[in-house]
Design a protein around this motif. Structure first.
Motif, PDB file in Angstrom:
ATOM      1  N   ALA A 193       0.822  -1.199   0.000  1.00 25.33           N
ATOM      2  CA  ALA A 193       0.000   0.000   0.000  1.00 25.33           C
ATOM      3  C   ALA A 193       0.862   1.257   0.000  1.00 25.33           C
ATOM      4  O   ALA A 193       0.360   2.344  -0.262  1.00 25.33           O
ATOM      5  N   ALA A 194       2.183   1.109   0.266  1.00 29.72           N
ATOM      6  CA  ALA A 194       3.078   2.264   0.340  1.00 29.72           C
ATOM      7  C   ALA A 194       3.608   2.607  -1.054  1.00 29.72           C
ATOM      8  O   ALA A 194       3.901   1.721  -1.858  1.00 29.72           O
ATOM      9  N   SER A 195       3.767   3.894  -1.295  1.00 34.40           N
ATOM     10  CA  SER A 195       4.331   4.319  -2.577  1.00 34.40           C
ATOM     11  C   SER A 195       5.853   4.247  -2.513  1.00 34.40           C
ATOM     12  O   SER A 195       6.444   4.057  -1.448  1.00 34.40           O
ATOM     13  N   ARG A 196       6.502   4.419  -3.664  1.00 33.44           N
ATOM     14  CA  ARG A 196       7.962   4.372  -3.715  1.00 33.44           C
ATOM     15  C   ARG A 196       8.564   5.483  -2.861  1.00 33.44           C
ATOM     16  O   ARG A 196       9.592   5.290  -2.205  1.00 33.44           O
ATOM     17  N   ALA A 197       7.952   6.650  -2.848  1.00 34.87           N
ATOM     18  CA  ALA A 197       8.470   7.779  -2.065  1.00 34.87           C
ATOM     19  C   ALA A 197       8.378   7.482  -0.568  1.00 34.87           C
ATOM     20  O   ALA A 197       9.309   7.777   0.194  1.00 34.87           O
ATOM     21  N   ASP A 198       7.273   6.866  -0.136  1.00 30.60           N
ATOM     22  CA  ASP A 198       7.132   6.500   1.281  1.00 30.60           C
ATOM     23  C   ASP A 198       8.176   5.474   1.693  1.00 30.60           C
ATOM     24  O   ASP A 198       8.775   5.567   2.771  1.00 30.60           O
ATOM     25  N   VAL A 199       8.406   4.503   0.835  1.00 33.02           N
ATOM     26  CA  VAL A 199       9.403   3.468   1.133  1.00 33.02           C
ATOM     27  C   VAL A 199      10.792   4.087   1.195  1.00 33.02           C
ATOM     28  O   VAL A 199      11.606   3.745   2.062  1.00 33.02           O
ATOM     29  N   GLN A 255      11.230   5.892   4.511  1.00 29.05           N
ATOM     30  CA  GLN A 255      11.425   4.920   5.591  1.00 29.05           C
ATOM     31  C   GLN A 255      12.820   4.314   5.541  1.00 29.05           C
ATOM     32  O   GLN A 255      13.453   4.077   6.585  1.00 29.05           O
ATOM     33  N   ALA A 256      13.354   4.064   4.345  1.00 29.92           N
ATOM     34  CA  ALA A 256      14.694   3.483   4.206  1.00 29.92           C
ATOM     35  C   ALA A 256      15.760   4.454   4.690  1.00 29.92           C
ATOM     36  O   ALA A 256      16.717   4.058   5.365  1.00 29.92           O
ATOM     37  N   VAL A 257      15.619   5.723   4.365  1.00 31.75           N
ATOM     38  CA  VAL A 257      16.592   6.733   4.812  1.00 31.75           C
ATOM     39  C   VAL A 257      16.556   6.848   6.334  1.00 31.75           C
ATOM     40  O   VAL A 257      17.598   6.920   6.994  1.00 31.75           O
ATOM     41  N   ALA A 258      15.364   6.863   6.917  1.00 34.64           N
ATOM     42  CA  ALA A 258      15.246   6.950   8.376  1.00 34.64           C
ATOM     43  C   ALA A 258      15.859   5.728   9.050  1.00 34.64           C
ATOM     44  O   ALA A 258      16.544   5.838  10.075  1.00 34.64           O
ATOM     45  N   ALA A 259      15.652   4.543   8.483  1.00 36.52           N
ATOM     46  CA  ALA A 259      16.221   3.318   9.069  1.00 36.52           C
ATOM     47  C   ALA A 259      17.733   3.292   8.941  1.00 36.52           C
ATOM     48  O   ALA A 259      18.436   2.786   9.824  1.00 36.52           O
TER      49      ALA A 259
END
Length: 129
Positions: free
Chosen positions: A38-44, A47-51
């Motif tokens: 349900a997440a878009s590429r921008a949301d993912v 989240q990857a940068v934050a992780a």
């Protein structure tokens, strides 16, 4: 029925049994499952940068980073006094020669009697029992 016919019939039966056994254990291939998110590429990406910027919760040893500071309710002087007292105390885990001086035990025997018995033993005299 001659031998060739019997061999042919037995081989046909064997192949039929193998085919039936193979059909029982066969699995179907459904291909690669489609990704359902349900997440878009921008949301993912966010989240990857934050992780990537957070600490590793599974890190061990030197890779875990600096240890957290623990606030203590004991003053520095009290800790130092305890350390000095522990350094001057006997080692409770010592054995044999490293355990220090044996404690004095009160004796009921007179010192002169022990000295006389030691001299008599050194001369080879019989000790009184």
């Amino acid at each position: 029925m001659n031998t060739k016919q019997r061999i042919a019939a037995l081989s046909a039966i064997a192949f039929a049994m193998l085919g039936a056994a193979g059909a029982v254990h066969a699995e179907t291939y459904e291909g690669v499952h489609p990704i359902t998110s349900a997440a878009s590429r921008a949301d993912v990406h966010v989240q990857a940068v934050a992780a990537a910027r957070t600490d590793n919760p599974y890190a061990d040893g030197a890779s875990a980073g600096p240890a957290p500071v623990i606030a203590s309710s004991t003053s520095r002087a009290a800790v130092r006094a305890e350390a000095v007292a522990a350094a001057h105390a006997d080692n409770p885990y010592a054995e044999a020669a490293s355990s220090g001086v044996a404690p004095m035990v009160a004796s009921t025997v007179d010192r002169a009697a022990v000295r006389a018995a030691a001299r008599a033993a050194a001369r080879g005299d019989a000790l009184p029992l």
